[in-house]
Design a protein around this motif. Structure first.
Motif, PDB file in Angstrom:
ATOM      1  N   SER A  61     -57.794   0.036  39.705  1.00  0.00           N
ATOM      2  CA  SER A  61     -56.960  -0.791  40.595  1.00  0.00           C
ATOM      3  C   SER A  61     -56.643  -2.122  39.931  1.00  0.00           C
ATOM      4  O   SER A  61     -55.530  -2.645  40.066  1.00  0.00           O
ATOM      5  CB  SER A  61     -57.668  -1.034  41.932  1.00  0.00           C
ATOM      6  N   ASN A  65     -53.064  -3.765  39.347  1.00  0.00           N
ATOM      7  CA  ASN A  65     -52.794  -5.131  39.790  1.00  0.00           C
ATOM      8  C   ASN A  65     -52.278  -6.015  38.662  1.00  0.00           C
ATOM      9  O   ASN A  65     -51.559  -6.984  38.913  1.00  0.00           O
ATOM     10  CB  ASN A  65     -54.056  -5.742  40.414  1.00  0.00           C
ATOM     11  N   GLN A 103     -54.509   0.803  47.666  1.00  0.00           N
ATOM     12  CA  GLN A 103     -55.640   1.714  47.881  1.00  0.00           C
ATOM     13  C   GLN A 103     -56.022   1.702  49.359  1.00  0.00           C
ATOM     14  O   GLN A 103     -56.277   2.748  49.954  1.00  0.00           O
ATOM     15  CB  GLN A 103     -56.822   1.271  47.001  1.00  0.00           C
ATOM     16  N   ASP A 194     -51.755   3.685  44.175  1.00  0.00           N
ATOM     17  CA  ASP A 194     -53.213   3.568  44.069  1.00  0.00           C
ATOM     18  C   ASP A 194     -53.880   4.519  45.058  1.00  0.00           C
ATOM     19  O   ASP A 194     -53.952   4.241  46.247  1.00  0.00           O
ATOM     20  CB  ASP A 194     -53.636   2.113  44.338  1.00  0.00           C
TER      21      ASP A 194
END
Ligand SMILES: Nc1ncnc2c1ncn2[C@@H]1O[C@H](COP(=O)(O)OP(=O)(O)OP(=O)(O)O)[C@@H](O)[C@H]1O
Ligand SMILES: [Mg+2]
Length: 273
Positions: A61, A65, A103, A194
Protein backbone atom coordinates in the motif's frame (compact mmCIF):
# COMPACT_ATOMS: atom_id res chain seq x y z
CA UNK A 1 10.01 -12.38 -21.14
CA UNK A 2 8.96 -13.23 -24.64
CA UNK A 3 8.80 -10.61 -27.38
CA UNK A 4 9.09 -7.79 -24.89
CA UNK A 5 11.02 -4.79 -26.14
CA UNK A 6 10.90 -1.05 -25.65
CA UNK A 7 7.97 -0.71 -28.05
CA UNK A 8 5.84 -3.30 -26.32
CA UNK A 9 4.43 -6.69 -27.21
CA UNK A 10 1.23 -8.63 -27.72
CA UNK A 11 0.02 -11.02 -25.02
CA UNK A 12 -1.03 -14.61 -25.61
CA UNK A 13 -4.67 -13.47 -25.48
CA UNK A 14 -4.08 -10.73 -28.04
CA UNK A 15 -3.91 -7.64 -25.83
CA UNK A 16 -1.42 -4.95 -26.82
CA UNK A 17 1.06 -3.92 -24.15
CA UNK A 18 2.95 -0.72 -24.88
CA UNK A 19 6.24 0.76 -23.74
CA UNK A 20 7.08 1.86 -20.20
CA UNK A 21 4.72 4.58 -18.98
CA UNK A 22 5.94 4.83 -15.39
CA UNK A 23 9.22 3.98 -13.77
CA UNK A 24 9.85 3.75 -10.05
CA UNK A 25 13.57 4.28 -9.49
CA UNK A 26 15.31 3.37 -6.24
CA UNK A 27 12.35 4.35 -4.09
CA UNK A 28 12.92 4.47 -0.34
CA UNK A 29 10.15 5.42 2.09
CA UNK A 30 10.63 5.52 5.85
CA UNK A 31 8.18 6.16 8.67
CA UNK A 32 10.45 7.06 11.57
CA UNK A 33 12.48 3.90 12.06
CA UNK A 34 10.25 1.76 9.83
CA UNK A 35 11.57 1.07 6.32
CA UNK A 36 8.28 0.68 4.48
CA UNK A 37 10.03 0.67 1.08
CA UNK A 38 13.71 -0.03 0.70
CA UNK A 39 15.40 0.98 -2.56
CA UNK A 40 12.83 -0.52 -4.93
CA UNK A 41 12.82 -0.11 -8.70
CA UNK A 42 10.32 -1.42 -11.24
CA UNK A 43 8.45 -0.21 -14.28
CA UNK A 44 4.87 -0.19 -15.50
CA UNK A 45 4.01 -0.62 -19.17
CA UNK A 46 1.14 1.02 -20.94
CA UNK A 47 -1.93 -1.20 -21.00
CA UNK A 48 -0.60 -3.87 -18.70
CA UNK A 49 -2.04 -5.33 -15.55
CA UNK A 50 0.81 -5.06 -13.08
CA UNK A 51 0.35 -6.80 -9.73
CA UNK A 52 2.13 -6.00 -6.48
CA UNK A 53 2.04 -8.89 -4.04
CA UNK A 54 3.68 -9.78 -0.74
CA UNK A 55 2.90 -10.69 2.87
CA UNK A 56 1.10 -8.31 5.25
CA UNK A 57 3.19 -5.24 6.03
CA UNK A 58 5.44 -5.80 3.00
CA UNK A 59 4.98 -2.20 1.85
CA UNK A 60 2.49 -2.72 -0.98
CA UNK A 61 0.00 0.00 0.00
CA UNK A 62 2.90 2.32 0.74
CA UNK A 63 4.11 1.80 -2.83
CA UNK A 64 0.68 2.59 -4.23
CA UNK A 65 0.62 5.69 -2.03
CA UNK A 66 3.92 6.80 -3.52
CA UNK A 67 2.54 6.34 -7.05
CA UNK A 68 -0.60 8.32 -6.17
CA UNK A 69 1.39 11.14 -4.56
CA UNK A 70 -0.05 10.48 -1.10
CA UNK A 71 3.46 9.87 0.23
CA UNK A 72 6.65 11.45 -1.03
CA UNK A 73 9.56 9.04 -0.75
CA UNK A 74 12.75 10.20 1.00
CA UNK A 75 14.79 8.79 -1.85
CA UNK A 76 14.24 7.81 -5.46
CA UNK A 77 12.42 9.10 -8.48
CA UNK A 78 9.11 8.56 -10.19
CA UNK A 79 9.44 8.86 -13.96
CA UNK A 80 6.09 9.40 -15.66
CA UNK A 81 5.89 9.39 -19.46
CA UNK A 82 9.65 9.81 -19.66
CA UNK A 83 9.86 12.78 -17.29
CA UNK A 84 10.95 12.95 -13.70
CA UNK A 85 7.90 13.81 -11.65
CA UNK A 86 8.42 16.69 -9.23
CA UNK A 87 7.01 16.42 -5.72
CA UNK A 88 3.25 16.50 -6.18
CA UNK A 89 0.07 16.57 -4.15
CA UNK A 90 -2.42 13.73 -4.70
CA UNK A 91 -4.84 16.00 -6.61
CA UNK A 92 -2.04 16.97 -9.00
CA UNK A 93 -1.23 13.31 -9.62
CA UNK A 94 -4.94 12.66 -10.16
CA UNK A 95 -5.00 15.42 -12.77
CA UNK A 96 -2.33 13.54 -14.68
CA UNK A 97 -4.79 10.70 -15.13
CA UNK A 98 -3.99 8.45 -12.19
CA UNK A 99 -6.95 7.24 -10.13
CA UNK A 100 -7.15 4.84 -7.21
CA UNK A 101 -9.28 2.80 -4.86
CA UNK A 102 -8.45 2.29 -1.20
CA UNK A 103 -7.73 -0.82 0.85
CA UNK A 104 -10.37 0.39 3.29
CA UNK A 105 -13.40 1.59 1.38
CA UNK A 106 -13.57 5.38 1.29
CA UNK A 107 -17.05 6.34 0.08
CA UNK A 108 -19.70 8.76 1.32
CA UNK A 109 -22.01 6.32 3.07
CA UNK A 110 -24.99 8.67 3.25
CA UNK A 111 -24.87 9.58 -0.41
CA UNK A 112 -26.35 7.58 -3.27
CA UNK A 113 -24.27 5.42 -5.58
CA UNK A 114 -24.81 7.95 -8.38
CA UNK A 115 -23.60 10.88 -6.29
CA UNK A 116 -20.59 8.93 -5.04
CA UNK A 117 -19.59 8.07 -8.60
CA UNK A 118 -20.10 11.75 -9.59
CA UNK A 119 -17.43 12.76 -7.07
CA UNK A 120 -14.96 10.91 -9.31
CA UNK A 121 -15.59 13.54 -12.02
CA UNK A 122 -13.93 16.39 -10.12
CA UNK A 123 -11.00 16.36 -12.52
CA UNK A 124 -13.40 16.96 -15.41
CA UNK A 125 -15.31 19.80 -13.72
CA UNK A 126 -13.72 22.94 -15.08
CA UNK A 127 -16.39 25.56 -14.89
CA UNK A 128 -15.63 27.44 -11.69
CA UNK A 129 -18.17 29.30 -9.62
CA UNK A 130 -17.55 32.54 -11.45
CA UNK A 131 -17.96 30.89 -14.84
CA UNK A 132 -21.15 29.29 -13.61
CA UNK A 133 -22.46 32.68 -12.52
CA UNK A 134 -21.67 34.57 -15.71
CA UNK A 135 -22.03 31.81 -18.24
CA UNK A 136 -24.66 29.34 -17.18
CA UNK A 137 -24.56 27.46 -20.47
CA UNK A 138 -21.01 26.17 -20.05
CA UNK A 139 -21.69 24.84 -16.58
CA UNK A 140 -24.87 23.14 -17.75
CA UNK A 141 -23.15 21.54 -20.69
CA UNK A 142 -20.41 20.25 -18.41
CA UNK A 143 -22.96 18.89 -15.98
CA UNK A 144 -24.68 17.00 -18.81
CA UNK A 145 -21.39 15.58 -20.05
CA UNK A 146 -20.45 14.48 -16.55
CA UNK A 147 -23.83 12.81 -16.00
CA UNK A 148 -23.53 10.95 -19.30
CA UNK A 149 -20.01 9.72 -18.55
CA UNK A 150 -21.08 8.54 -15.11
CA UNK A 151 -24.16 6.74 -16.42
CA UNK A 152 -21.96 4.94 -18.94
CA UNK A 153 -19.70 3.66 -16.18
CA UNK A 154 -22.67 2.67 -14.04
CA UNK A 155 -23.97 0.60 -16.97
CA UNK A 156 -20.53 -0.86 -17.63
CA UNK A 157 -20.18 -2.09 -14.04
CA UNK A 158 -23.79 -3.29 -13.93
CA UNK A 159 -24.90 -1.21 -10.97
CA UNK A 160 -27.89 0.55 -12.59
CA UNK A 161 -30.29 -1.12 -10.16
CA UNK A 162 -28.62 0.52 -7.15
CA UNK A 163 -27.85 3.94 -8.59
CA UNK A 164 -30.27 5.70 -6.20
CA UNK A 165 -29.37 3.59 -3.15
CA UNK A 166 -27.35 5.16 -0.33
CA UNK A 167 -23.97 3.45 -0.27
CA UNK A 168 -24.30 2.72 3.45
CA UNK A 169 -27.06 0.22 2.71
CA UNK A 170 -25.04 -1.85 0.23
CA UNK A 171 -23.30 -5.13 0.94
CA UNK A 172 -19.51 -5.03 0.99
CA UNK A 173 -18.95 -6.52 -2.45
CA UNK A 174 -21.10 -3.88 -4.13
CA UNK A 175 -19.41 -1.06 -2.20
CA UNK A 176 -16.12 -2.21 -3.66
CA UNK A 177 -17.67 -2.05 -7.11
CA UNK A 178 -18.99 1.47 -6.48
CA UNK A 179 -15.49 2.49 -5.46
CA UNK A 180 -14.19 1.11 -8.74
CA UNK A 181 -16.91 3.07 -10.55
CA UNK A 182 -15.87 6.29 -8.84
CA UNK A 183 -12.23 5.75 -9.82
CA UNK A 184 -13.27 5.01 -13.42
CA UNK A 185 -15.41 8.14 -13.54
CA UNK A 186 -12.15 10.11 -13.64
CA UNK A 187 -11.33 8.33 -16.93
CA UNK A 188 -7.84 7.49 -15.68
CA UNK A 189 -5.07 6.21 -17.88
CA UNK A 190 -3.58 4.44 -14.85
CA UNK A 191 -5.83 2.83 -12.26
CA UNK A 192 -4.43 1.83 -8.86
CA UNK A 193 -6.41 -0.85 -7.03
CA UNK A 194 -5.53 -1.69 -3.42
CA UNK A 195 -6.99 -5.13 -2.69
CA UNK A 196 -10.17 -4.72 -4.75
CA UNK A 197 -11.26 -8.24 -3.82
CA UNK A 198 -10.38 -8.41 -0.14
CA UNK A 199 -13.25 -9.83 1.92
CA UNK A 200 -15.24 -10.99 -1.10
CA UNK A 201 -16.75 -14.40 -1.66
CA UNK A 202 -15.79 -16.50 -4.68
CA UNK A 203 -18.61 -15.23 -6.87
CA UNK A 204 -17.92 -11.58 -6.04
CA UNK A 205 -14.23 -12.14 -6.80
CA UNK A 206 -15.08 -13.62 -10.18
CA UNK A 207 -17.25 -10.61 -10.99
CA UNK A 208 -14.58 -8.14 -9.93
CA UNK A 209 -11.92 -10.03 -11.91
CA UNK A 210 -14.09 -9.84 -15.00
CA UNK A 211 -14.68 -6.10 -14.54
CA UNK A 212 -10.96 -5.42 -14.10
CA UNK A 213 -10.18 -7.35 -17.28
CA UNK A 214 -12.97 -5.56 -19.16
CA UNK A 215 -11.77 -2.12 -18.04
CA UNK A 216 -8.27 -2.98 -19.21
CA UNK A 217 -9.48 -4.41 -22.48
CA UNK A 218 -12.17 -1.86 -23.43
CA UNK A 219 -10.54 1.37 -22.26
CA UNK A 220 -6.90 0.30 -22.52
CA UNK A 221 -6.44 1.37 -18.89
CA UNK A 222 -3.13 0.47 -17.29
CA UNK A 223 -3.84 -1.26 -13.98
CA UNK A 224 -1.68 -1.62 -10.90
CA UNK A 225 -3.25 -4.15 -8.58
CA UNK A 226 -2.48 -5.23 -5.03
CA UNK A 227 -4.05 -8.57 -4.24
CA UNK A 228 -3.53 -11.42 -1.79
CA UNK A 229 -5.47 -14.10 -3.67
CA UNK A 230 -2.76 -15.85 -5.68
CA UNK A 231 -5.24 -17.46 -8.07
CA UNK A 232 -6.59 -14.04 -8.99
CA UNK A 233 -3.11 -12.54 -9.35
CA UNK A 234 -1.88 -15.36 -11.55
CA UNK A 235 -5.00 -15.18 -13.72
CA UNK A 236 -5.16 -11.42 -14.17
CA UNK A 237 -1.70 -10.01 -14.25
CA UNK A 238 0.84 -9.66 -17.01
CA UNK A 239 3.70 -9.04 -14.60
CA UNK A 240 4.11 -9.21 -10.85
CA UNK A 241 6.33 -7.33 -8.37
CA UNK A 242 6.88 -9.24 -5.14
CA UNK A 243 7.66 -7.31 -1.95
CA UNK A 244 8.70 -8.57 1.47
CA UNK A 245 9.69 -6.40 4.44
CA UNK A 246 9.98 -3.35 2.19
CA UNK A 247 12.27 -5.05 -0.30
CA UNK A 248 11.63 -6.28 -3.81
CA UNK A 249 12.26 -10.03 -3.90
CA UNK A 250 10.80 -10.86 -7.30
CA UNK A 251 9.65 -9.29 -10.55
CA UNK A 252 8.41 -11.02 -13.68
CA UNK A 253 5.59 -12.93 -15.32
CA UNK A 254 3.28 -14.93 -13.03
CA UNK A 255 5.16 -18.10 -14.02
CA UNK A 256 8.56 -16.59 -13.33
CA UNK A 257 7.44 -15.33 -9.95
CA UNK A 258 5.76 -18.59 -9.00
CA UNK A 259 9.03 -20.46 -9.53
CA UNK A 260 11.21 -17.90 -7.76
CA UNK A 261 12.71 -19.48 -4.62
CA UNK A 262 12.86 -16.23 -2.65
CA UNK A 263 9.16 -15.74 -3.31
CA UNK A 264 8.31 -19.28 -2.31
CA UNK A 265 10.28 -18.86 0.93
CA UNK A 266 8.58 -15.56 1.78
CA UNK A 267 5.18 -17.12 1.37
CA UNK A 268 5.80 -20.37 3.27
CA UNK A 269 3.85 -20.37 6.49
CA UNK A 270 2.58 -16.83 6.02
CA UNK A 271 -1.15 -16.55 6.63
CA UNK A 272 -3.29 -14.16 4.61
CA UNK A 273 -6.82 -12.97 4.83
N1 LIG B 1 1.37 6.11 7.83
C1 LIG B 1 2.21 5.24 8.40
N2 LIG B 1 2.90 5.54 9.52
C2 LIG B 1 3.76 4.67 10.07
N3 LIG B 1 4.01 3.44 9.58
C3 LIG B 1 3.36 3.07 8.47
C4 LIG B 1 2.41 3.93 7.81
N4 LIG B 1 1.92 3.30 6.72
C5 LIG B 1 2.52 2.10 6.70
N5 LIG B 1 3.38 1.95 7.74
C6 LIG B 1 4.23 0.78 8.01
O1 LIG B 1 4.93 0.49 6.82
C7 LIG B 1 4.99 -0.92 6.62
C8 LIG B 1 4.34 -1.26 5.29
O2 LIG B 1 2.94 -1.03 5.39
P1 LIG B 1 1.96 -1.19 4.15
O3 LIG B 1 0.62 -0.76 4.61
O4 LIG B 1 2.53 -0.51 2.99
O5 LIG B 1 1.98 -2.77 3.93
P2 LIG B 1 1.07 -3.70 2.98
O6 LIG B 1 2.01 -4.54 2.21
O7 LIG B 1 0.10 -2.88 2.25
O8 LIG B 1 0.35 -4.63 4.06
P3 LIG B 1 -1.15 -5.27 4.05
O9 LIG B 1 -1.07 -6.49 3.17
O10 LIG B 1 -1.38 -5.64 5.47
O11 LIG B 1 -2.10 -4.23 3.55
C9 LIG B 1 4.33 -1.56 7.83
O12 LIG B 1 5.32 -1.87 8.76
C10 LIG B 1 3.42 -0.47 8.32
O13 LIG B 1 3.19 -0.60 9.70
MG1 LIG C 1 -1.94 -2.75 2.22
Amino acid sequence: MKDMDTQGYTTADGRKIGGVVMEMKNITLRFGGVMAISNISFDIREGEIRAIIGPNGAGKSSMLNVISGFYNPQEGEVIYKGQKRPQMKPYQVARQGIARTFQNIALFEGMTVLDNVMTGRIRQMNAGLLAQAIWKGKAEREETENREAVEKIIDFLEIQHIRKTPVGRLPYGLKKRVELARALAAEPSILLLDEPMAGMNVEEKEDMSRFILDVNDEFGTTIVLIEHDMGVVMDLSDRVVVMDYGKKIGDGTPDEVRNNQAVIDAYLGVAHD
